[in-house]
Design a protein around this motif. Structure first.
Motif, PDB file in Angstrom:
ATOM      1  N   VAL A 211     -10.991  99.755  20.431  1.00 34.17           N
ATOM      2  CA  VAL A 211     -10.472  99.021  21.570  1.00 34.17           C
ATOM      3  C   VAL A 211      -9.330  98.179  21.450  1.00 34.17           C
ATOM      4  N   LEU A 212      -8.293  98.383  22.152  1.00 36.54           N
ATOM      5  CA  LEU A 212      -6.964  97.498  22.082  1.00 36.54           C
ATOM      6  C   LEU A 212      -6.898  96.880  23.086  1.00 36.54           C
ATOM      7  N   LEU A 213      -6.953  95.451  23.534  1.00 33.99           N
ATOM      8  CA  LEU A 213      -7.168  95.039  24.883  1.00 33.99           C
ATOM      9  C   LEU A 213      -5.953  93.938  25.010  1.00 33.99           C
ATOM     10  N   ILE A 214      -5.374  94.059  26.166  1.00 30.66           N
ATOM     11  CA  ILE A 214      -4.318  93.170  26.706  1.00 30.66           C
ATOM     12  C   ILE A 214      -5.034  92.337  27.877  1.00 30.66           C
ATOM     13  N   GLU A 215      -4.907  90.978  27.884  1.00 30.76           N
ATOM     14  CA  GLU A 215      -5.782  90.276  28.777  1.00 30.76           C
ATOM     15  C   GLU A 215      -5.323  88.835  28.952  1.00 30.76           C
ATOM     16  N   HIS A 216      -5.281  88.128  30.180  1.00 29.26           N
ATOM     17  CA  HIS A 216      -4.846  86.730  30.264  1.00 29.26           C
ATOM     18  C   HIS A 216      -5.938  86.077  30.483  1.00 29.26           C
ATOM     19  N   ASP A 217      -6.968  86.571  30.648  1.00 25.40           N
ATOM     20  CA  ASP A 217      -8.332  85.612  30.674  1.00 25.40           C
ATOM     21  C   ASP A 217      -8.710  85.307  29.426  1.00 25.40           C
ATOM     22  N   MET A 218      -8.437  84.141  29.039  1.00 26.01           N
ATOM     23  CA  MET A 218      -8.403  83.692  27.466  1.00 26.01           C
ATOM     24  C   MET A 218     -10.094  83.601  27.217  1.00 26.01           C
ATOM     25  N   SER A 219     -10.631  83.303  28.114  1.00 26.51           N
ATOM     26  CA  SER A 219     -12.269  83.039  27.791  1.00 26.51           C
ATOM     27  C   SER A 219     -13.030  84.295  27.659  1.00 26.51           C
ATOM     28  N   LEU A 220     -12.360  85.549  28.335  1.00 25.57           N
ATOM     29  CA  LEU A 220     -12.694  86.899  27.796  1.00 25.57           C
ATOM     30  C   LEU A 220     -12.479  87.181  26.465  1.00 25.57           C
ATOM     31  N   VAL A 221     -10.796  87.040  26.235  1.00 22.01           N
ATOM     32  CA  VAL A 221     -10.389  87.332  24.879  1.00 22.01           C
ATOM     33  C   VAL A 221     -11.392  86.679  23.658  1.00 22.01           C
ATOM     34  N   MET A 222     -11.376  85.365  23.794  1.00 25.08           N
ATOM     35  CA  MET A 222     -12.000  84.599  22.828  1.00 25.08           C
ATOM     36  C   MET A 222     -13.469  85.195  22.350  1.00 25.08           C
ATOM     37  N   LYS A 223     -14.052  85.660  23.698  1.00 24.91           N
ATOM     38  CA  LYS A 223     -15.661  85.895  23.530  1.00 24.91           C
ATOM     39  C   LYS A 223     -15.685  87.481  22.788  1.00 24.91           C
ATOM     40  N   ILE A 224     -14.824  88.231  23.047  1.00 25.93           N
ATOM     41  CA  ILE A 224     -14.945  89.564  22.890  1.00 25.93           C
ATOM     42  C   ILE A 224     -14.305  90.180  21.722  1.00 25.93           C
ATOM     43  N   CYS A 225     -12.958  89.703  21.428  1.00 27.82           N
ATOM     44  CA  CYS A 225     -12.191  90.239  20.379  1.00 27.82           C
ATOM     45  C   CYS A 225     -12.552  89.757  18.954  1.00 27.82           C
ATOM     46  N   GLU A 226     -12.492  90.558  18.092  1.00 27.95           N
ATOM     47  CA  GLU A 226     -12.706  90.389  16.538  1.00 27.95           C
ATOM     48  C   GLU A 226     -11.376  89.757  15.942  1.00 27.95           C
ATOM     49  N   ARG A 227     -10.459  90.172  16.295  1.00 25.49           N
ATOM     50  CA  ARG A 227      -8.939  89.950  16.044  1.00 25.49           C
ATOM     51  C   ARG A 227      -8.181  89.717  17.069  1.00 25.49           C
ATOM     52  N   ILE A 228      -6.936  88.733  16.792  1.00 27.22           N
ATOM     53  CA  ILE A 228      -5.938  88.746  18.218  1.00 27.22           C
ATOM     54  C   ILE A 228      -4.731  88.779  17.485  1.00 27.22           C
ATOM     55  N   GLN A 229      -3.593  89.657  17.943  1.00 24.84           N
ATOM     56  CA  GLN A 229      -2.347  89.427  17.585  1.00 24.84           C
ATOM     57  C   GLN A 229      -1.582  88.872  18.903  1.00 24.84           C
ATOM     58  N   VAL A 230      -0.677  88.217  18.603  1.00 25.23           N
ATOM     59  CA  VAL A 230       0.259  87.368  19.706  1.00 25.23           C
ATOM     60  C   VAL A 230       1.670  87.900  19.580  1.00 25.23           C
ATOM     61  N   LEU A 231       2.035  88.319  20.714  1.00 26.37           N
ATOM     62  CA  LEU A 231       3.528  88.593  20.748  1.00 26.37           C
ATOM     63  C   LEU A 231       4.468  87.570  21.583  1.00 26.37           C
ATOM     64  N   ASP A 232       5.549  87.207  21.145  1.00 29.90           N
ATOM     65  CA  ASP A 232       6.554  86.516  21.791  1.00 29.90           C
ATOM     66  C   ASP A 232       7.754  87.150  21.767  1.00 29.90           C
ATOM     67  N   PHE A 233       8.504  87.566  22.968  1.00 29.97           N
ATOM     68  CA  PHE A 233       9.877  88.235  22.866  1.00 29.97           C
ATOM     69  C   PHE A 233       9.693  89.370  22.062  1.00 29.97           C
ATOM     70  N   GLY A 234       8.945  90.176  22.069  1.00 25.67           N
ATOM     71  CA  GLY A 234       8.706  91.506  21.415  1.00 25.67           C
ATOM     72  C   GLY A 234       8.279  91.292  19.907  1.00 25.67           C
ATOM     73  N   THR A 235       8.219  90.057  19.487  1.00 32.12           N
ATOM     74  CA  THR A 235       7.909  89.963  17.962  1.00 32.12           C
ATOM     75  C   THR A 235       6.454  89.365  17.705  1.00 32.12           C
ATOM     76  N   THR A 236       5.756  89.850  16.829  1.00 32.55           N
ATOM     77  CA  THR A 236       4.666  89.217  16.447  1.00 32.55           C
ATOM     78  C   THR A 236       4.895  87.871  15.799  1.00 32.55           C
ATOM     79  N   ILE A 237       4.183  86.655  16.408  1.00 33.08           N
ATOM     80  CA  ILE A 237       4.302  85.425  15.869  1.00 33.08           C
ATOM     81  C   ILE A 237       3.197  84.850  15.272  1.00 33.08           C
ATOM     82  N   ALA A 238       1.741  85.480  15.709  1.00 28.85           N
ATOM     83  CA  ALA A 238       0.505  85.234  14.689  1.00 28.85           C
ATOM     84  C   ALA A 238      -0.418  86.326  14.827  1.00 28.85           C
ATOM     85  N   SER A 239      -1.308  86.499  13.889  1.00 31.20           N
ATOM     86  CA  SER A 239      -2.570  87.353  13.947  1.00 31.20           C
ATOM     87  C   SER A 239      -3.602  86.809  13.035  1.00 31.20           C
ATOM     88  N   GLY A 240      -4.771  86.679  13.585  1.00 28.70           N
ATOM     89  CA  GLY A 240      -5.986  86.321  12.974  1.00 28.70           C
ATOM     90  C   GLY A 240      -7.229  86.302  13.857  1.00 28.70           C
TER      91      GLY A 240
END
Length: 269
Positions: A211-240
């Protein structure tokens, strides 16, 4: 003896797209393993849905490649990508609203039917057996998303949260290997969100789906995701990991800006 390397379900290599002089997504790299659940987050306009559109063939990348279990997907049409094993839901619900709940799910299984128009008109044995099989399968999938007993309701008569779950059941009906969820909790109340979280986790474990999940509900993201990748202006700024992302000052600044109320919501997630 060397350990055999597992081929990732999804692999994006330097994926990008340019609209005129604007790079909407630039040098996007991501690997997702079997049954792994990865979050893709970032501020509005960061390029998250554009990534989904690239992976599903809505847009053709102007650079880079992406692979499903080692098979290159560049240049394939959307229906070919779906048949290969990638399915999605949408930020804005896109059901067949005048069809029933079960008809929506069965519509995703039409490629499995081998009978033709004459068999359908004459209601042959082949027609009835195949229809019975996909109807039974549709009922099983509706049970997974807690919609048993709603089969004959018109889709647009379902409450909003249930329409979201129906989209997931329809995606499951394609027998995908990778499920892309675009803000599945949008517009849901906390109870509906918690139920959705349990459904997503169950699907991942029981169906062995990535599953690849886009979500703005951060409580859901933090509970369920094993890894998170962060985009800003189309570029990855962090992953972990969720903890690494939650405590990354660069992510907090890019994702939340200087809005104190937003920062408090992040910290409470």
């Amino acid at each position: 003896m060397a350990e055999e390397k597992t081929v990732p379900v999804l692999k994006c290599q330097h994926l990008g797209i340019q609209f005129g002089g604007l790079k909407a997504v630039d040098d996007f790299n991501l690997e997702i393993g079997q049954s792994e659940l990865v979050g893709l987050i970032g501020p509005n306009g960061a390029g998250k849905t554009t990534v989904f559109n690239l992976i599903t063939g809505v847009y053709k990348p102007t650079e880079g490649s992406f692979y499903l279990e080692g098979q290159r997907m560049n240049g394939k049409k959307t229906h070919q990508i779906v048949h290969a094993g990638i399915a999605r839901t949408f930020q804005n619900i896109r059901l067949f609203k005048k069809m029933t709940v079960i008809e929506n799910v069965k519509a995703a299984m039409l490629q499995k039917l081998s009978y033709g128009m004459p068999q359908a008109i004459l209601r042959t044995k082949s027609y009835w057996s195949q229809e019975a099989a996909i109807t039974e399968r549709a009922k099983e999938l509706l049970k997974v998303v807690h919609l048993s007993g709603k089969e004959d309701l018109q889709a647009d008569n379902l409450p909003y949260g249930q329409q979201r779950r129906l989209e997931i059941a329809r995606a499951l009906a394609t027998d995908m290997k990778l499920l892309l969820l675009d803000e599945p909790a949008a517009g849901m109340n906390p109870t509906e969100t918690e139920e959705l979280l349990e459904i997503i986790d169950y699907i991942r474990r029981e169906f062995k789906i990535s599953v690849l999940l886009i979500e703005h509900d951060m409580s859901l993201v933090m509970k369920i995701c094993e890894r998170i990748q962060v985009l800003d202006f189309g570029t990855t700024i962090a992953s972990g990991t969720p903890d690494e992302i939650a405590n990354n000052p660069k992510v907090i600044e890019a994702y939340l800006g200087k809005d104190n109320e937003e920062k408090e919501a992040w910290e409470d997630a």
